[in-house]
Motif scaffolding. Sequence first.
Motif, PDB file in Angstrom:
ATOM      1  N   LYS A  16      41.866  19.149  66.592  1.00 40.28           N
ATOM      2  CA  LYS A  16      42.537  18.193  65.711  1.00 40.28           C
ATOM      3  C   LYS A  16      43.937  17.844  66.205  1.00 40.28           C
ATOM      4  O   LYS A  16      44.458  16.774  65.911  1.00 40.28           O
ATOM      5  CB  LYS A  16      42.607  18.762  64.293  1.00 40.28           C
ATOM      6  CG  LYS A  16      41.245  18.901  63.613  1.00 40.28           C
ATOM      7  CD  LYS A  16      41.402  19.455  62.210  1.00 40.28           C
ATOM      8  CE  LYS A  16      40.060  19.572  61.505  1.00 40.28           C
ATOM      9  NZ  LYS A  16      40.195  20.118  60.133  1.00 40.28           N
ATOM     10  N   SER A  17      44.545  18.767  66.955  1.00 43.36           N
ATOM     11  CA  SER A  17      45.889  18.541  67.475  1.00 43.36           C
ATOM     12  C   SER A  17      45.969  19.084  68.896  1.00 43.36           C
ATOM     13  O   SER A  17      45.126  19.897  69.310  1.00 43.36           O
ATOM     14  CB  SER A  17      46.937  19.205  66.584  1.00 43.36           C
ATOM     15  OG  SER A  17      46.676  20.589  66.452  1.00 43.36           O
ATOM     16  N   PRO A  18      46.986  18.686  69.678  1.00 44.22           N
ATOM     17  CA  PRO A  18      47.078  19.135  71.076  1.00 44.22           C
ATOM     18  C   PRO A  18      47.271  20.649  71.177  1.00 44.22           C
ATOM     19  O   PRO A  18      47.778  21.294  70.254  1.00 44.22           O
ATOM     20  CB  PRO A  18      48.318  18.402  71.601  1.00 44.22           C
ATOM     21  CG  PRO A  18      48.519  17.250  70.685  1.00 44.22           C
ATOM     22  CD  PRO A  18      48.034  17.715  69.340  1.00 44.22           C
TER      23      PRO A  18
ATOM     24  N   ASP B  51      45.653  16.064  76.510  1.00 45.44           N
ATOM     25  CA  ASP B  51      46.834  15.293  76.133  1.00 45.44           C
ATOM     26  C   ASP B  51      47.809  15.310  77.300  1.00 45.44           C
ATOM     27  O   ASP B  51      47.998  16.353  77.944  1.00 45.44           O
ATOM     28  CB  ASP B  51      47.489  15.882  74.885  1.00 45.44           C
ATOM     29  CG  ASP B  51      46.614  15.755  73.645  1.00 45.44           C
ATOM     30  OD1 ASP B  51      46.745  14.756  72.930  1.00 45.44           O
ATOM     31  OD2 ASP B  51      45.783  16.662  73.404  1.00 45.44           O
TER      32      ASP B  51
ATOM     33  N   THR C  51      46.145  10.656  74.684  1.00 47.65           N
ATOM     34  CA  THR C  51      45.092  11.591  74.301  1.00 47.65           C
ATOM     35  C   THR C  51      43.761  11.094  74.836  1.00 47.65           C
ATOM     36  O   THR C  51      43.420   9.918  74.680  1.00 47.65           O
ATOM     37  CB  THR C  51      45.005  11.740  72.774  1.00 47.65           C
ATOM     38  OG1 THR C  51      46.252  12.214  72.276  1.00 47.65           O
ATOM     39  CG2 THR C  51      43.904  12.731  72.383  1.00 47.65           C
TER      40      THR C  51
END
Length: 222
Positions: A67-69, A101, A168
């Motif tokens: 969901k996130s780097p 990313d 991304t």
Amino acid sequence: MSPKLTVLLVIFSLLSHTTFESDPDPVQDFCIPNTKFNTIRTTRYDNLPCKNSTEVSPDDFIFSGIKSPGNFSDTGLSTIPVNPTNLPGLNTLGMSFVRADLKVGWFNAPHFHPRATEIVYVVQGRVYSGFVDSTNRVFAKVTEQGEVMVFPRGLVHFQMNVGKSTATIFGSFNSQNPGMQKIPSVIFGSGINDELLEKAFGLSPKQIGMMRRRFIPKRVRS
């Protein structure tokens, strides 16, 4: 059927299997690896016995960790692989995934995957992407949000963020264990004889030493 025709059919069958399949075809719906038998901590989960289907849950087919780097390296690159290690449901299905990313101006160094073709989707940003074929021809272009590019199996490819914000990328492989060899690390971080490298690249011993210090994996540095 004549012996010659039989031999030709066998050869064609073998070549077809080698050319078009990265991983063996699954022989059941799914195989969630039973990690309690992984006594030597192998990454070859396809060699482990499958869990009984009564022990399998929906969580075995879901991974929420992209969901996130992740953490960024000193080249401004963050990667989060998705494979049977963190998504057991992928085991034996012949595929894997990665979130990457890139900080502004930074890159994913030239590398290749010996066991898989990769297809990448640019989620956000502008990325100079490309690969080099076996005749040393470069196929490269700036790819933007919403675009897809494919990197053929075994060919060296690369990416660099040429936009004004973090980029991304989502990448998918047709192998659950595609493997990866980064060219700089392979050349200067693997222990190839210094004299050979000096002759191959026209570098001095001092320059070879500088490159080694940069690319030798930290885990093996003294």
